[in-house]
Design a protein around this motif. Structure first.
Motif, short mmCIF file in Angstrom:
data_model
loop_
_atom_site.label_atom_id
_atom_site.label_comp_id
_atom_site.label_asym_id
_atom_site.label_seq_id
_atom_site.Cartn_x
_atom_site.Cartn_y
_atom_site.Cartn_z
N SER A 134 0.86 -1.18 0.00
CA SER A 134 0.00 0.00 0.00
C SER A 134 0.90 1.23 0.00
O SER A 134 2.00 1.21 -0.55
CB SER A 134 -0.98 -0.03 1.19
N THR A 135 0.49 2.31 0.61
CA THR A 135 1.24 3.57 0.52
C THR A 135 2.50 3.56 1.40
O THR A 135 2.61 2.79 2.36
CB THR A 135 0.34 4.74 0.94
N ALA A 136 3.42 4.45 1.06
CA ALA A 136 4.71 4.51 1.76
C ALA A 136 4.55 4.71 3.26
O ALA A 136 5.28 4.11 4.06
CB ALA A 136 5.56 5.62 1.15
N ASP A 137 3.58 5.53 3.67
CA ASP A 137 3.42 5.82 5.10
C ASP A 137 2.98 4.60 5.89
O ASP A 137 3.17 4.55 7.11
CB ASP A 137 2.43 6.97 5.30
N LYS A 138 2.41 3.63 5.23
CA LYS A 138 1.97 2.39 5.89
C LYS A 138 3.03 1.31 5.85
O LYS A 138 2.84 0.22 6.39
CB LYS A 138 0.69 1.86 5.21
N ASN A 139 4.16 1.61 5.20
CA ASN A 139 5.22 0.62 5.02
C ASN A 139 6.60 1.17 5.38
O ASN A 139 7.53 1.10 4.58
CB ASN A 139 5.21 0.13 3.56
N PRO A 140 6.74 1.71 6.59
CA PRO A 140 8.02 2.33 6.93
C PRO A 140 9.20 1.36 6.96
O PRO A 140 10.34 1.79 6.82
CB PRO A 140 7.77 2.95 8.30
N PHE A 141 8.95 0.05 7.11
CA PHE A 141 10.07 -0.89 7.09
C PHE A 141 10.83 -0.80 5.78
O PHE A 141 12.03 -1.09 5.71
CB PHE A 141 9.56 -2.33 7.30
N PHE A 142 10.13 -0.37 4.72
CA PHE A 142 10.72 -0.26 3.39
C PHE A 142 10.85 1.20 2.95
O PHE A 142 11.85 1.59 2.36
CB PHE A 142 9.86 -1.03 2.39
N SER A 143 9.85 2.02 3.27
CA SER A 143 9.88 3.41 2.80
C SER A 143 10.96 4.23 3.50
O SER A 143 11.52 5.16 2.90
CB SER A 143 8.51 4.07 2.99
N ILE A 144 11.30 3.88 4.76
CA ILE A 144 12.38 4.59 5.44
C ILE A 144 13.72 4.34 4.74
O ILE A 144 14.43 5.30 4.41
CB ILE A 144 12.43 4.22 6.93
N PRO A 145 14.10 3.09 4.46
CA PRO A 145 15.33 2.86 3.69
C PRO A 145 15.31 3.54 2.32
O PRO A 145 16.31 4.15 1.91
CB PRO A 145 15.39 1.34 3.55
#
Length: 288
Positions: free
Chosen positions: A163-174
């Motif tokens: 889904s959106t980046a804000d819901k996936n910080p494990f990946f969106s942060i890197p």
């Protein structure tokens, strides 16, 4: 320093992606138990939504090392059939080996570009599935059109995407840290990438534009559970070719610094000696 927005080259992107998955194949296969825990519930939901059952014929596009291929094969039983495809011959070798080790005689593998499925000669399928693959196709409409062409009338397509980046910080942060350190511009609308189909409205439109109907999209919480932020960093370093693709312009020292910042940032998801990286997937299905 400002950089001019580079022109996106889909051919180069796909070739780089293929090489990255060839390189990451052994690691992706080795992390199979994590993939099963992490993506297992979403996979089962996708197979439910595409009505995969005993005797079904299933085409698995961008199958990787085939963890979900085996899940589908267990469902369809010896009367059914699963064809696993991927652009990377290296990773598909693991899918074939895993199928053989598991005793599944109903699985075949063939190297194929997910946007050129017309090259596959096979009888129509009851379901076409793609787990975390569609997001990386430069021409998602073409890919979906090819999937539709391989379906029987009333057959179903199924896909799992972030889904959106804000819901996936494990990946969106890197991704965010690397993008900043490498001075990479934000992806253009419609460009492939992990969150390119994170908006359910965009995902539904892709399916409808490709000729599908009865679109259904479900959200599923899928935290990445590991022992530590360091272990998550190791998983992403070894398995996520896209991150290395983004880091390619930095020196070895700069890359090390980026990974160190990523590990520190992921540390916020450690609690009581365990790591739970927030992740939300969209599971979509639609009918030909």
């Amino acid at each position: 320093m400002d950089q001019q927005q580079p022109t996106f080259d889909p051919v180069k992107f796909k070739e780089t992606t293929r090489k990255q998955w060839d390189s990451a194949a052994e690691a992706w296969n080795r992390w199979g138990p994590l993939l099963s825990r992490w993506l297992g519930p979403a996979t089962e939901l996708m197979l439910d939504m595409t009505d995969v059952k005993r005797g079904s014929r299933v085409l698995d596009v961008a199958a990787g090392a085939g963890e979900q291929t085996l899940t589908a094969a267990r469902r369809v039983g010896p009367e059914g059939y699963v064809l696993a495809t991927d652009i990377s011959a290296g990773i598909l070798d693991f899918a074939a080996s895993n199928a053989k080790l598991a005793g599944h005689g109903n699985i075949d593998t063939t190297v194929a570009d997910g946007e050129m499925l017309g090259a596959i000669s096979a009888a129509p399928f009851d379901a076409v599935i793609s787990r975390v693959g569609l997001i990386y196709f430069p021409d998602q409409n073409k890919a979906l059109g090819g999937m539709r062409d391989h379906l029987k009338p009333e057959g179903r397509v199924g896909a799992i995407v972030y889904s959106t980046a804000d819901k996936n910080p494990f990946f969106s942060i890197p991704v965010g840290i690397i993008r900043r350190r490498a001075a990479l511009p934000a992806p253009l609308p419609g460009q492939p990438g992990p969150f390119s189909l994170g908006d359910p409205t965009v995902l539904a439109k892709r399916l409808i534009d490709a000729g599908f109907r009865n679109v259904r999209i479900e959200r599923i919480d899928a935290p990445v559970r590991l022992h530590s932020a360091l272990e998550c960093l190791q998983f992403e370093q070894e398995s996520f070719g896209a991150l290395h693709q983004m880091l390619a312009g930095l020196s070895a020292r700069e890359q090390d610094d980026a990974w160190a910042e990523i590990e520190e940032a992921l540390g916020q998801f450690e609690r009581d000696g365990q790591f739970a990286g927030p992740c939300e997937m969209l599971v979509a299905a639609a009918t030909r």
